[in-house]
Design a protein around this motif. Structure first.
Motif: not given
Length: 86
Positions: A16, A18, A34, A36, A66
């Motif tokens: 993932r 983001i 950011t 990952n 997050e």
């Protein structure tokens, strides 16, 4: 995401990414940079009823949060043994 399947063995590898964003909820307002994450899972069926497995979230231990004001997330490993009445 990549997966591998044999009659008694399953494995998957997920990635993932983001992009950074602004977070706002209640008293928490601020940027989320950011990040990952790579996750891995595997299961092995020992018999028609028993299986063992493992799941590893954040396999590369990319410390991140997050949501602004949330916990710093690190690697999380979970192993299990399961019985099914199928």
């Amino acid at each position: 995401s990549l997966g591998y399947r044999k009659p008694r063995f399953l494995a998957d590898l997920r990635y993932r990414w983001i992009d950074g964003f602004d977070f706002s909820s209640g008293i928490f307002h601020g940027p989320v940079p950011t990040y990952n994450v790579v996750d891995f899972g595997a299961t092995y069926r020992l018999s028609p009823h028993w299986e063992v497995g493992a799941n590893i979230s954040n396999l590369l231990n990319n410390q991140h949060y997050e949501e602004f004001g949330g916990d710093i997330l690190r690697r999380l490993c979970l192993g299990y043994i399961a019985y099914s009445w199928k």
